[in-house]
Design a protein around this motif. Structure first.
Motif, PDB file in Angstrom:
ATOM      1  N   ALA A   1       0.832  -1.205   0.000  1.00 34.73           N
ATOM      2  CA  ALA A   1       0.000   0.000   0.000  1.00 34.73           C
ATOM      3  C   ALA A   1       0.867   1.255   0.000  1.00 34.73           C
ATOM      4  O   ALA A   1       0.579   2.224  -0.712  1.00 34.73           O
ATOM      5  N   LEU A   2       1.929   1.250   0.774  1.00 29.70           N
ATOM      6  CA  LEU A   2       2.843   2.394   0.793  1.00 29.70           C
ATOM      7  C   LEU A   2       3.513   2.580  -0.562  1.00 29.70           C
ATOM      8  O   LEU A   2       3.560   3.686  -1.112  1.00 29.70           O
ATOM      9  N   LEU A   3       4.038   1.500  -1.108  1.00 31.82           N
ATOM     10  CA  LEU A   3       4.843   1.574  -2.326  1.00 31.82           C
ATOM     11  C   LEU A   3       4.010   1.859  -3.559  1.00 31.82           C
ATOM     12  O   LEU A   3       4.510   2.420  -4.543  1.00 31.82           O
ATOM     13  N   SER A   4       2.745   1.481  -3.528  1.00 30.06           N
ATOM     14  CA  SER A   4       1.898   1.665  -4.713  1.00 30.06           C
ATOM     15  C   SER A   4       1.650   3.134  -5.031  1.00 30.06           C
ATOM     16  O   SER A   4       1.285   3.476  -6.150  1.00 30.06           O
ATOM     17  N   VAL A   5       1.882   4.016  -4.059  1.00 31.82           N
ATOM     18  CA  VAL A   5       1.692   5.446  -4.293  1.00 31.82           C
ATOM     19  C   VAL A   5       2.742   5.966  -5.278  1.00 31.82           C
ATOM     20  O   VAL A   5       2.424   6.685  -6.229  1.00 31.82           O
ATOM     21  N   GLU A   6       4.009   5.598  -5.063  1.00 36.35           N
ATOM     22  CA  GLU A   6       5.100   6.083  -5.906  1.00 36.35           C
ATOM     23  C   GLU A   6       5.510   5.091  -6.991  1.00 36.35           C
ATOM     24  O   GLU A   6       6.052   5.482  -8.024  1.00 36.35           O
ATOM     25  N   PHE A   7       5.285   3.809  -6.732  1.00 34.64           N
ATOM     26  CA  PHE A   7       5.737   2.774  -7.674  1.00 34.64           C
ATOM     27  C   PHE A   7       4.597   1.817  -8.008  1.00 34.64           C
ATOM     28  O   PHE A   7       4.674   0.612  -7.697  1.00 34.64           O
ATOM     29  N   PRO A   8       3.531   2.303  -8.633  1.00 28.31           N
ATOM     30  CA  PRO A   8       2.357   1.445  -8.867  1.00 28.31           C
ATOM     31  C   PRO A   8       2.665   0.203  -9.694  1.00 28.31           C
ATOM     32  O   PRO A   8       2.022  -0.838  -9.497  1.00 28.31           O
ATOM     33  N   ASP A   9       3.650   0.277 -10.590  1.00 26.84           N
ATOM     34  CA  ASP A   9       3.967  -0.870 -11.450  1.00 26.84           C
ATOM     35  C   ASP A   9       4.980  -1.820 -10.819  1.00 26.84           C
ATOM     36  O   ASP A   9       5.180  -2.927 -11.327  1.00 26.84           O
ATOM     37  N   ARG A  10       5.622  -1.382  -9.734  1.00 27.52           N
ATOM     38  CA  ARG A  10       6.679  -2.196  -9.126  1.00 27.52           C
ATOM     39  C   ARG A  10       6.427  -2.481  -7.653  1.00 27.52           C
ATOM     40  O   ARG A  10       7.292  -3.024  -6.978  1.00 27.52           O
ATOM     41  N   ALA A  11       5.254  -2.117  -7.163  1.00 26.43           N
ATOM     42  CA  ALA A  11       4.984  -2.233  -5.736  1.00 26.43           C
ATOM     43  C   ALA A  11       5.154  -3.665  -5.234  1.00 26.43           C
ATOM     44  O   ALA A  11       5.744  -3.899  -4.176  1.00 26.43           O
ATOM     45  N   ASP A  12       4.654  -4.651  -5.990  1.00 30.20           N
ATOM     46  CA  ASP A  12       4.756  -6.044  -5.554  1.00 30.20           C
ATOM     47  C   ASP A  12       6.209  -6.481  -5.434  1.00 30.20           C
ATOM     48  O   ASP A  12       6.596  -7.148  -4.465  1.00 30.20           O
ATOM     49  N   ASP A  13       7.027  -6.126  -6.424  1.00 31.27           N
ATOM     50  CA  ASP A  13       8.421  -6.544  -6.428  1.00 31.27           C
ATOM     51  C   ASP A  13       9.213  -5.890  -5.296  1.00 31.27           C
ATOM     52  O   ASP A  13       9.987  -6.552  -4.596  1.00 31.27           O
ATOM     53  N   ILE A  14       9.021  -4.582  -5.106  1.00 32.59           N
ATOM     54  CA  ILE A  14       9.771  -3.889  -4.059  1.00 32.59           C
ATOM     55  C   ILE A  14       9.302  -4.345  -2.681  1.00 32.59           C
ATOM     56  O   ILE A  14      10.098  -4.475  -1.750  1.00 32.59           O
ATOM     57  N   ALA A  15       8.003  -4.611  -2.545  1.00 36.32           N
ATOM     58  CA  ALA A  15       7.489  -5.122  -1.276  1.00 36.32           C
ATOM     59  C   ALA A  15       8.099  -6.488  -0.965  1.00 36.32           C
ATOM     60  O   ALA A  15       8.447  -6.778   0.187  1.00 36.32           O
TER      61      ALA A  15
END
Length: 278
Positions: A124-138
């Protein structure tokens, strides 16, 4: 759907090497992509995307691949390198030092410290800045948390500003699970979580979040990050000042027991089951 084979240079990146190894060992075992996918309960197209370097593998995926191909933990070892390579370039040096630290002290003013985040909260945090990579960075962030499961984990001292308990990240269910996750550390002897309550007023970390890392045989480190960069230093005077400041933070914060009671109360009052509207 099975992806068309794409030749990749295994020396290009950890992900490229992982993909080339998966293709090599899958073919050596005589499996088509779809057949291997059936065995590990995923699609053949996912196998193809990982082999082609278009999808980041998870640790669970890697463990199932090892079991299916009998590769003795080969992919479970490689996936750590792959996930670390997903981290922002400017953050990798800190992540390496965090993994080697024997004592971690952190004050967090806005969000839960990465080592204590649930995957849903991180996404949820990462999807704000990285919507296309949120799953990978998480996934990479969750991989960092493995250090807490070691036989000799680092001691982790955490002070959280009360404000982050009230900031609704990802919705009520995500926040309820995140706060419940924080409470689950109460029985961990090497983890101490305290909350800096609103009632404390001004305190010694009003300028923002920071981390202190201590090591057995290396100098202590101070770390602070901004929007797109991190600052890490071994300056002894700064570390002395911040260490004293951190001791004051701990003294001003609620005790671990009082903190747990506050977290539980916020979890129930703010994120608990809500009555249906008439």
């Amino acid at each position: 759907m099975v992806l068309t084979r794409r030749d990749i240079d295994p020396s290009e990146s950890p992900l490229a090497y992982y993909g080339s190894e998966l293709r090599r060992l899958r073919e050596a075992a005589g499996f088509k992509q779809q057949r291997l996918g059936d065995i590990i309960y995923c699609t053949g197209s996912l196998i193809g995307m990982v082999e082609n370097g278009r999808r980041i593998p998870t640790r669970d995926f890697s463990e199932r691949i090892d079991a299916a191909l009998g590769t003795d933990g080969h992919f479970s070892r490689l996936v750590g390198l792959v996930l670390r390579s997903v981290l922002p370039t400017w953050f990798r040096a800190y992540a390496e030092m965090e993994a080697r630290a024997t004592f971690i002290s952190t004050f967090q003013a806005q969000v839960v410290y990465g080592l204590l985040q649930t995957e849903a909260y991180a996404k949820a945090l990462l999807s704000v800045e990285f919507p296309d990579r949120a799953d990978d960075i998480a996934a990479a962030r969750i991989e960092r948390q493995r250090i807490l499961g070691r036989d000799e984990p680092p001691a982790l001292m955490v002070v959280l500003d009360e404000a982050l308990l009230h900031r609704n990240v990802g919705g009520r269910e995500v926040m309820r699970n995140q706060l419940s996750h924080l409470l689950s550390f109460a029985d961990r002897p090497w983890v101490q979580i305290q909350v800096m309550p609103f009632s404390s007023g001004e305190h010694s970390a009003m300028t923002g979040s920071f981390n202190l890392l201590r090591f057995d045989r290396e100098p202590d480190l101070f770390y602070r990050e901004s929007y797109d960069s991190g600052h890490m230093t071994a300056n002894s005077q700064l570390i002395k000042q911040r260490s004293v400041g951190y001791a004051r933070l701990q003294a001003d914060a609620l005790s671990p027991r009082e903190s747990a009671l506050l977290i539980a109360r916020v979890m129930e009052e703010r994120y608990g089951d809500q009555p249906a509207l008439a």
